[in-house]
Design an enzyme around this catalytic site. Structure first.
Site, short mmCIF file in Angstrom:
data_model
loop_
_atom_site.label_atom_id
_atom_site.label_comp_id
_atom_site.label_asym_id
_atom_site.label_seq_id
_atom_site.Cartn_x
_atom_site.Cartn_y
_atom_site.Cartn_z
N ARG A 135 25.26 100.66 30.78
CA ARG A 135 24.89 100.54 29.36
C ARG A 135 24.28 101.86 28.92
NH1 ARG A 135 24.95 94.90 28.85
NH2 ARG A 135 25.94 94.99 26.86
N GLN A 140 29.50 104.07 26.18
CA GLN A 140 29.53 103.08 25.09
C GLN A 140 30.96 102.68 24.68
OE1 GLN A 140 26.88 104.61 22.17
NE2 GLN A 140 25.84 102.69 21.94
N ASP A 143 32.36 99.96 26.92
CA ASP A 143 31.49 98.82 27.16
C ASP A 143 32.11 97.52 26.63
OD1 ASP A 143 29.45 97.04 27.47
OD2 ASP A 143 27.94 98.23 26.44
N SER A 146 29.75 94.51 25.72
CA SER A 146 29.15 94.58 24.39
C SER A 146 30.16 94.23 23.30
CB SER A 146 28.59 95.97 24.10
OG SER A 146 27.44 96.18 24.85
N TYR A 241 17.89 95.77 30.12
CA TYR A 241 18.13 94.34 30.26
C TYR A 241 16.79 93.60 30.38
CZ TYR A 241 23.13 94.93 31.17
OH TYR A 241 24.46 95.19 31.06
P1 NAD Z 1 22.21 90.13 27.94
O1 NAD Z 1 23.53 89.57 27.52
O2 NAD Z 1 21.95 90.39 29.37
O3 NAD Z 1 21.08 89.10 27.42
C1 NAD Z 1 21.02 88.70 26.08
C2 NAD Z 1 19.58 88.66 25.64
O4 NAD Z 1 18.88 87.59 26.28
C3 NAD Z 1 18.79 89.93 25.93
O5 NAD Z 1 18.31 90.46 24.72
C4 NAD Z 1 17.67 89.45 26.84
O6 NAD Z 1 16.45 90.16 26.63
C5 NAD Z 1 17.55 88.00 26.44
N1 NAD Z 1 16.85 87.13 27.39
C6 NAD Z 1 16.92 87.12 28.75
N2 NAD Z 1 16.11 86.16 29.25
C7 NAD Z 1 15.52 85.54 28.20
C8 NAD Z 1 14.59 84.48 28.07
N3 NAD Z 1 14.07 83.86 29.15
N4 NAD Z 1 14.19 84.11 26.83
C9 NAD Z 1 14.71 84.75 25.75
N5 NAD Z 1 15.59 85.77 25.79
C10 NAD Z 1 15.99 86.15 27.01
O7 NAD Z 1 21.85 91.42 27.14
P2 NAD Z 1 22.78 92.35 26.24
O8 NAD Z 1 23.02 91.67 24.96
O9 NAD Z 1 23.94 92.74 27.02
O10 NAD Z 1 21.84 93.61 25.97
C11 NAD Z 1 20.72 93.91 26.76
C12 NAD Z 1 20.11 95.21 26.32
O11 NAD Z 1 21.01 96.28 26.57
C13 NAD Z 1 19.74 95.30 24.88
O12 NAD Z 1 18.54 96.06 24.83
C14 NAD Z 1 20.84 96.11 24.26
O13 NAD Z 1 20.44 96.76 23.09
C15 NAD Z 1 21.11 97.07 25.39
N6 NAD Z 1 22.46 97.64 25.33
C16 NAD Z 1 22.56 99.01 25.36
C17 NAD Z 1 23.81 99.57 25.31
C18 NAD Z 1 23.98 101.06 25.34
O14 NAD Z 1 23.00 101.76 25.35
N7 NAD Z 1 25.19 101.56 25.40
C19 NAD Z 1 24.96 98.78 25.23
C20 NAD Z 1 24.79 97.39 25.22
C21 NAD Z 1 23.52 96.83 25.26
#
Ligand code: NAD
Length: 396
Positions: A135, A140, A143, A146, A241
């Site tokens: 990530r 990006q 990904d 995402s 994460y």
């Molecule tokens: P994910 O699918 O792993 O999880 C979804 C969400 O569930 C996350 O926001 C996580 O904090 C939340 N979560 C986990 N346990 C929980 C709980 N017990 N109660 C409530 N919420 C809970 O995560 P994702 O959507 O793939 O993204 C994770 C992070 O990665 C985010 O900060 C996102 O912005 C970042 N991200 C960065 C990039 C990049 O930089 N290229 C790309 C994709 C995502």
């Protein structure tokens, strides 16, 4: 992006990629890994793509659409190509037909289905898991988690809205005012933020919760309310994460969310923890406390789900509350999901395939190639997956 960029800049001989789409399994998933448009670009550059009969149930992705783009039809993908693209972990029947010549690229569920990774390794082949794309800014465009999560978040809200016997926006009519629907989104990552934005645009009153502190600001910037848990620690890892919550933390979260759930018309759950089963956020008792007619869509169903009574790919109705646990929500908008997935895969191939060999770059040559390659010539290279396989082996 054009596939011309897959060619080396040097004058070295180029080995064309021989690609094939695997037959779609399960039948309900209408997405494809490569669109006919991207196929046309790849074949114009000398690469080859073979497609099975009926590559998708979406008419936009018929065999004819692919052959018009320069692909060929095959009834035997394993012999037609070396690089096989897949939407889901392949079946044992298909794995039985593979050998060391093959490179498999796709969603392989390495943490949920480690036994599939073990079977692939036994074949001596190379496997690339889209789930392992880092990530980072540089990765990006590759990904796929995402891109699919974003569409899943949108699809979750549309699905819930279509099942709810209420309008989402406030409406002022001569016969009185209709109150806006209340939507609760649990987990405000990629899918959750898209769900919040979609529900906000439809005029619902949206509240969201996440364990990462940075999510609060993102939720508020979309105009939704953030349900902060008092005195909670920020649970973000260095990779962005969420950390896995302890049982005591989960208990406090559920207590905090109980009242919000029972006051909501729609609950969309998207909470996941990378490499681990999704946390249970909505217990059976919490479902029982909701109003009849309310809808829950569990968008974390593919990694175990956030709703205690949810069953993968089943719709349940309990005391008038509907629980939908669709494991491939992005497939409900299959054309757009395929377009972005195809772009992700073309970008990934461009980065990780050595154009002079048409195989994954050698170990140590490229950090992204190393990160996504879960099996290299039969060796499981991801330590977390290897540990899970060992653990499974010792417990059977
Ligand atoms: P994910 O699918 O792993 O999880 C979804 C969400 O569930 C996350 O926001 C996580 O904090 C939340 N979560 C986990 N346990 C929980 C709980 N017990 N109660 C409530 N919420 C809970 O995560 P994702 O959507 O793939 O993204 C994770 C992070 O990665 C985010 O900060 C996102 O912005 C970042 N991200 C960065 C990039 C990049 O930089 N290229 C790309 C994709 C995502």
């Amino acid at each position: 992006m054009t596939a011309a960029t897959i060619m080396p800049e040097s004058g070295n001989a180029v080995a064309p990629m021989k690609l094939a789409l695997l037959p779609h399994e399960p039948e309900g998933d209408a997405r494809v890994c490569l669109t006919p448009q991207d196929t046309a670009v790849l074949t114009a550059d000398g690469h080859r793509l073979a497609v099975p009969n009926n590559p998708s149930i979406d008419p936009a992705f018929s065999v004819n659409a692919f052959t018009d783009g320069g692909a060929s039809f095959t009834d035997d993908v394993a012999t037609a190509a070396e690089c096989l693209l897949t939407l889901h972990p392949p079946s044992e029947t298909l794995i039985a037909r593979l050998d060391a010549r093959h490179t498999l690229v796709g969603f392989l569920a390495p943490f949920e289905r480690p036994e599939v990774i073990a079977s692939l390794a036994e074949k001596g082949l190379t496997a690339v898991a889209l789930e392992l794309v880092p990530r980072t800014t540089i990765a990006q465009s590759m990904d796929a988690l995402s891109s699919q999560a974003s569409l899943a978040g949108y699809a979750a809200v549309m699905l819930a809205a279509s099942r709810l016997a209420k309008a989402l926006p406030m409406m002022s009519t001569a016969a009185g005012t209709i109150r806006p629907a209340k939507v609760l989104v649990l987990g405000a990552g990629v899918a959750g933020l898209q769900a919040i934005a979609t529900a906000q645009r439809l005029g619902a009153r949206v509240t969201a919760f996440d364990v990462r502190a940075t999510a609060a600001e993102q939720v508020r910037s979309l105009g939704a309310k953030f349900a902060s848990l008092p005195e909670a620690e920020d649970a973000e890892t260095a990779g962005g994460y969420a950390k896995e919550a302890s049982q005591a933390q989960l208990e406090r979260q559920r207590e905090h969310l109980k009242g919000l759930c029972s006051a909501s018309d729609i609950v969309i759950t998207t909470a996941q923890v990378f490499g681990r089963p999704a946390p249970t956020l909505v217990t059976e008792a919490m479902v029982d406390a909701m109003q009849p007619g309310s809808i829950i869509v569990d968008a974390a169903a593919s990694t175990g789900g956030n709703v205690e009574i949810g069953r993968p790919d089943e719709d349940l109705v309990r005391n008038g509350v509907t629980v939908i646990s669709d494991t491939i929500l992005a497939a409900r908008v299959a054309r757009d999901a395929s377009q972005v997935l195809s772009a992700n895969i073309v970008a990934l191939l461009k980065r990780i395939i050595d154009p002079t060999t048409a195989r994954v770059k050698a170990e140590g040559e490229d950090e992204i190639a190393d990160a996504v390659t879960v099996v290299r010539d039969g060796r499981i290279t991801d330590e977390r997956v290897a540990a899970q396989i060992n653990q499974q082996g010792s417990s059977t």
